[in-house]
Design a protein around this motif. Structure first.
Motif, PDB file in Angstrom:
ATOM      1  N   GLU A 156      12.285   9.523  13.159  1.00 40.75           N
ATOM      2  CA  GLU A 156      12.926  10.708  12.282  1.00 40.75           C
ATOM      3  C   GLU A 156      14.586  10.414  12.101  1.00 40.75           C
ATOM      4  OE1 GLU A 156       9.536  12.179  13.994  1.00 40.75           O
ATOM      5  OE2 GLU A 156      10.876  10.917  14.857  1.00 40.75           O
ATOM      6  N   ALA A 157      15.120   9.423  12.671  1.00 43.82           N
ATOM      7  CA  ALA A 157      16.598   9.021  12.394  1.00 43.82           C
ATOM      8  C   ALA A 157      16.908   8.705  10.727  1.00 43.82           C
ATOM      9  CB  ALA A 157      17.038   7.917  13.132  1.00 43.82           C
ATOM     10  N   PHE A 158      15.655   8.163  10.020  1.00 45.35           N
ATOM     11  CA  PHE A 158      15.891   8.274   8.710  1.00 45.35           C
ATOM     12  C   PHE A 158      14.725   9.319   8.079  1.00 45.35           C
ATOM     13  CE2 PHE A 158      14.106   6.427   4.805  1.00 45.35           C
ATOM     14  CZ  PHE A 158      15.278   6.163   4.091  1.00 45.35           C
ATOM     15  N   ARG A 198       1.648   8.176   6.755  1.00 45.43           N
ATOM     16  CA  ARG A 198       0.497   7.507   7.694  1.00 45.43           C
ATOM     17  C   ARG A 198       1.313   6.033   7.882  1.00 45.43           C
ATOM     18  NH1 ARG A 198      -3.092   7.024   2.943  1.00 45.43           N
ATOM     19  NH2 ARG A 198      -2.847   5.126   1.730  1.00 45.43           N
ATOM     20  N   TRP A 199       2.478   5.840   7.439  1.00 43.19           N
ATOM     21  CA  TRP A 199       3.042   4.668   7.980  1.00 43.19           C
ATOM     22  C   TRP A 199       4.324   4.979   8.815  1.00 43.19           C
ATOM     23  CZ3 TRP A 199       1.777   5.714   2.774  1.00 43.19           C
ATOM     24  CH2 TRP A 199       0.654   5.003   2.465  1.00 43.19           C
ATOM     25  N   GLY A 200       4.596   6.226   9.292  1.00 39.95           N
ATOM     26  CA  GLY A 200       5.683   6.681  10.039  1.00 39.95           C
ATOM     27  C   GLY A 200       7.019   7.293   9.353  1.00 39.95           C
ATOM     28  N   GLU A 256       0.882  -1.162   0.062  1.00 40.00           N
ATOM     29  CA  GLU A 256       0.177   0.144  -0.120  1.00 40.00           C
ATOM     30  C   GLU A 256       1.081   1.413   0.034  1.00 40.00           C
ATOM     31  OE1 GLU A 256      -3.286   2.338   2.739  1.00 40.00           O
ATOM     32  OE2 GLU A 256      -2.450   0.373   3.310  1.00 40.00           O
ATOM     33  N   ALA A 257       1.849   1.321   0.926  1.00 42.46           N
ATOM     34  CA  ALA A 257       2.867   2.356   0.873  1.00 42.46           C
ATOM     35  C   ALA A 257       3.574   2.741  -0.380  1.00 42.46           C
ATOM     36  CB  ALA A 257       3.836   2.218   2.068  1.00 42.46           C
TER      37      ALA A 257
END
Length: 168
Positions: A75-77, A112-114, A18-19
């Motif tokens: 957020e590290a990536f 939405r997957w972070g 989906e992503a």
């Protein structure tokens, strides 16, 4: 299809396909190139489930792995995307945030997957690279922003008094 030497592997709970399809729809030079199903049961799934998805995002080879809920994105990536103008910045930002994503600061947002994304107008990068007082003014303006506002960055480059007001 040749296997790329280096591929970014993104861990998803169960939504890798989906992503990948979302990225392929939203971003240029993006596509889903293969979907692979598990040949047998595994800790977070069963035979026949989508295990990995090969895709490109802005031409970057990626592999989405449906590894289960054990690991989460942070957020590290992030993907950093250089944009040419406000229209392009808005288009990508709105696609991510408007489809279940979340706004953050200084041009960052999460889908939405972070997965974290930075939509960075080239004018911002150029101004920061200029150094000196110009970079300082632009940096201070950027710190007040969520989505980067190109007009505010350009005003800060010119030392316009309106540069201290952040974009939204």
């Amino acid at each position: 299809m040749a296997i790329p030497k280096n591929t970014i592997c993104l861990w998803y709970d169960k939504d890798a396909e989906e992503a990948a399809r979302f990225y392929a729809e939203v971003f240029p030079d993006s596509a889903v190139t293969a979907v692979h199903r598990a040949p047998g049961d595994y800790p977070s799934g069963k035979a026949g489930d989508v295990l990995t998805v090969e895709f490109t995002a802005f031409g970057i080879p990626c592999l989405g792995l449906n590894g289960g809920p054990l690991f989460q994105h942070n957020e590290a990536f992030s993907f950093q995307v250089a944009t040419d103008d406000q229209e392009e910045t808005d288009r990508y930002w709105n696609a991510i945030v408007g489809n279940g994503g979340q706004e953050s600061a200084c041009g960052w947002c999460k889908d939405r997957w972070g997965v974290s994304w930075q939509f960075t107008p080239r004018v911002l990068t150029e101004a920061l690279a200029a150094g000196g007082e110009e970079a300082k003014r632009v940096f201070e303006a950027m710190l007040e922003m969520g989505k980067i506002d190109v007009a505010t960055i350009e005003a800060a480059r010119r030392a316009d008094a309106t540069a201290t007001r952040g974009g939204s």
